[in-house]
Enzyme design. Sequence first.
Site: not given
Ligand code: A5P
Length: 229
Positions: A29-30, A107
């Site tokens: 996610t992200g 995650e």
């Molecule tokens: C999601 O819960 C987070 O663990 C993301 O993996 C983390 O915040 C990275 O996000 P970005 O890829 O948007 O920087």
Amino acid sequence: MEEHAKLKEAAALRGVEYVRDGMAVGLGTGSTAEFALRGLAERVAGGLRIVGVPTSEKIAGMARDLGIPLVTLEDRPELDLTIDGADEVLLSTFDVIKGRGGALLREKIVALASKQEILIVDESKVVDRLGEHDPVPVEVVSFGWGRVCRELTALGGDPQLRKSQDGKPYVTDSGNYLLDCHFGTIDNPRALAYLIKAITGVVEHGLFIGIATRVIVAHPEGIQVYEKP
Ligand code: A5P
């Protein structure tokens, strides 16, 4: 596309190269993981046969729209690999902070079910010490969260209840609250992880210790791939 996003995409697309036909893949996610999802979808459209396990409802929806077949961990308890982003990465130990996107619980469950956890990051995520920039998100049950706050404060965490844009508490996909804990730089992430997890009411935290197996870092000069030390 702005430079920062280009780096995220470059790391993501390198991560997708590790996916092979027939694999069961954890879908992170992200924003960086979303680039990976789109790269994966292109390969699926080209004939790659995989199944995915999403780490959030948002990613599940995107994966469905992109035509990536999904299964649950009950269907496939062991995954070949997971591709996910991170908030801070310590390359000397592969200790990591995750959870700014609010999906840390799923995650971590998906990462622990995976033979490989591949992290895809732009260079801004690499730190000398965890806690340099980011808080440690702690997912807690909503009942009695204030008491958990006091225990996290006693550990030096300065917890802040994460809020949604409407000012109400942010609620995770699993129906819990998030406390963003500002510890400052963390001397011993493993010890802190144990102490946080021992608090009754804590569901999980964003310290990922000993889980990542490969870290892909995108720099403007090119990509570097690090294997678990
Ligand atoms: C999601 O819960 C987070 O663990 C993301 O993996 C983390 O915040 C990275 O996000 P970005 O890829 O948007 O920087």
